[in-house]
Design a protein around this motif. Structure first.
Motif, short mmCIF file in Angstrom:
data_model
loop_
_atom_site.label_atom_id
_atom_site.label_comp_id
_atom_site.label_asym_id
_atom_site.label_seq_id
_atom_site.Cartn_x
_atom_site.Cartn_y
_atom_site.Cartn_z
N SER A 77 3.16 2.78 2.35
CA SER A 77 3.03 2.43 3.77
C SER A 77 1.73 2.96 4.34
CB SER A 77 4.22 2.99 4.55
OG SER A 77 5.45 2.50 4.04
N VAL A 78 1.40 4.20 4.01
CA VAL A 78 0.14 4.79 4.45
C VAL A 78 -1.04 4.02 3.87
CG1 VAL A 78 -1.30 6.87 4.41
CG2 VAL A 78 1.19 7.07 4.71
N LEU A 79 -0.93 3.66 2.60
CA LEU A 79 -2.00 2.93 1.92
C LEU A 79 -2.24 1.58 2.58
CD1 LEU A 79 -3.90 3.17 -0.58
CD2 LEU A 79 -2.17 1.88 -1.86
N ILE A 80 -1.18 0.82 2.82
CA ILE A 80 -1.32 -0.51 3.40
C ILE A 80 -1.91 -0.44 4.80
CG2 ILE A 80 -0.03 -2.49 4.30
CD1 ILE A 80 1.87 -2.19 1.92
N ASP A 81 -1.32 0.38 5.66
CA ASP A 81 -1.81 0.45 7.04
C ASP A 81 -3.26 0.91 7.11
OD1 ASP A 81 0.39 -0.54 8.36
OD2 ASP A 81 1.21 1.42 8.91
N SER A 82 -3.62 1.87 6.29
CA SER A 82 -4.99 2.40 6.35
C SER A 82 -6.00 1.38 5.84
CB SER A 82 -5.10 3.71 5.56
OG SER A 82 -4.84 3.50 4.19
N LEU A 83 -5.68 0.66 4.77
CA LEU A 83 -6.63 -0.30 4.22
C LEU A 83 -6.70 -1.57 5.06
CD1 LEU A 83 -6.03 0.14 0.38
CD2 LEU A 83 -7.85 1.09 1.81
N ASP A 126 -7.23 12.55 -3.24
CA ASP A 126 -6.20 12.98 -2.29
C ASP A 126 -6.16 12.05 -1.09
OD1 ASP A 126 -5.30 15.58 -3.54
OD2 ASP A 126 -7.44 15.98 -3.37
N TYR A 127 -6.44 10.79 -1.31
CA TYR A 127 -6.57 9.82 -0.22
C TYR A 127 -5.33 9.78 0.66
CZ TYR A 127 -7.15 5.41 2.26
OH TYR A 127 -7.24 4.44 3.24
N LEU A 128 -4.15 9.59 0.08
CA LEU A 128 -2.93 9.45 0.88
C LEU A 128 -2.63 10.72 1.67
CD1 LEU A 128 -0.50 7.58 -1.53
CD2 LEU A 128 -1.94 6.62 0.26
N LEU A 132 -9.88 3.75 -5.52
CA LEU A 132 -9.64 5.00 -4.83
C LEU A 132 -8.52 5.74 -5.55
CD1 LEU A 132 -7.60 4.35 -1.58
CD2 LEU A 132 -8.28 2.48 -3.04
N GLY A 133 -8.30 6.97 -5.16
CA GLY A 133 -7.29 7.77 -5.84
C GLY A 133 -7.89 8.55 -6.99
N ASP A 134 -7.10 8.75 -8.01
CA ASP A 134 -7.47 9.64 -9.12
C ASP A 134 -8.21 8.86 -10.21
OD1 ASP A 134 -7.71 11.91 -10.59
OD2 ASP A 134 -5.63 11.99 -11.24
#
Length: 280
Positions: free
Chosen positions: A155-161, A273-275, A230-232
């Protein structure tokens, strides 16, 4: 228990600082981040990876041990957000979503037990993310902090992108958020989310296969779409190098937050540590 809403956490904090704690929970690791919201400084950020995937009961045991070991986590905070990273989710158009039938949306892609609690997050563009959180972990943090916000990591990923500004919104963009042995793939075209799913992988070949197969099914040309990582994941990773052989336009997501890090909290790669950071 309530999700998708913000609550003030009642503490006995007598300091002037206004601190927010973000916690990311998966079955193969935990991450914690504390932000001083007044100074916009991240004063604590730490990741704990497990040697293998654990069940929620053992994950809770690790959380309890970490709180005993990490003095910084025992400081008073004013706000808490808890993120769950798992593949136990499905996306539903808001106009079709019926909260009374929440379990029905999940039964096609995951095994549901009678004891499972079903949660949902309302996202931008009329999307609802229906998922299974770990109730034992929610209860632990409720006992520790009182009411708090929790969401699914996707949810955080979708809304932010969806809110990430780009020069050309018309061309398809494939976002790959990499975690340990898994990744989330989002496709955004003309400012709209057209695809979102997660994939587990063991080899770099698996990593590339799921990406190219999805693109093929959606008639997306690897010579034309933009792949944003993004991410690891880093430029010297095997996964990146293999993608470079097949996909023409690859980049890493640019700056994504306004915060500064205290020296002890500075990560080697902020995107990993994006999320955790984006949820602050």
């Amino acid at each position: 228990m309530v999700t998708g809403q913000k609550f003030t956490v009642t503490t006995n904090n007598q300091n002037d600082s206004n601190k927010k704690l973000s916690i990311q929970v998966s079955l193969d690791g935990l991450s914690f981040c504390i932000l001083n919201q007044d100074s916009k400084k991240i004063c604590y950020l730490k990741k704990f990876e497990f040697e293998k995937q654990l069940d929620p009961i053992k994950v809770l045991s690790r959380i309890e041990s970490i709180y005993e070991q990490e003095e910084e986590l025992r400081q008073p905070v004013d706000e808490v957000i808890l993120l769950f990273s798992n593949s136990l989710f499905t996306l539903v158009p808001e106009e079709l979503f019926d909260e009374e039938n929440a379990a029905g949306y999940l039964k096609f892609n995951t095994r549901i037990l009678k004891t499972d609690f079903i949660a949902s997050d309302k996202l931008d563009q009329g999307i609802v993310n229906v998922y299974i959180p770990y109730t034992n972990i929610i209860n632990y943090f409720f006992d520790k902090y009182g009411e708090f916000e929790y969401r699914h990591g996707l949810s955080v990923l979708i809304d932010s992108l969806l809110n990430h500004k780009v020069e050309n919104e018309e061309s398809p963009r494939l976002y790959v958020h990499v975690q340990k042995n898994s990744y989330e793939l989002l496709i955004i075209e003309n400012g709209k989310l057209t695809f979102a799913n997660s994939f587990e992988y063991e080899t770099r070949e698996d990593f590339l296969y799921y990406l190219l197969f999805t693109a093929e099914q959606l008639n997306l040309d690897p010579r034309k779409f933009e792949l944003i990582l993004l991410g690891d994941i880093k430029k010297d990773s095997e996964e990146y190098n293999m993608c470079w052989d097949y996909i023409k336009n690859i980049s890493f997501l640019g700056p994504f937050h306004p915060f500064i890090f205290e020296a002890q909290a500075q990560p080697k790669e902020e995107l990993s540590d994006y999320l955790l950071i984006k949820s602050l």
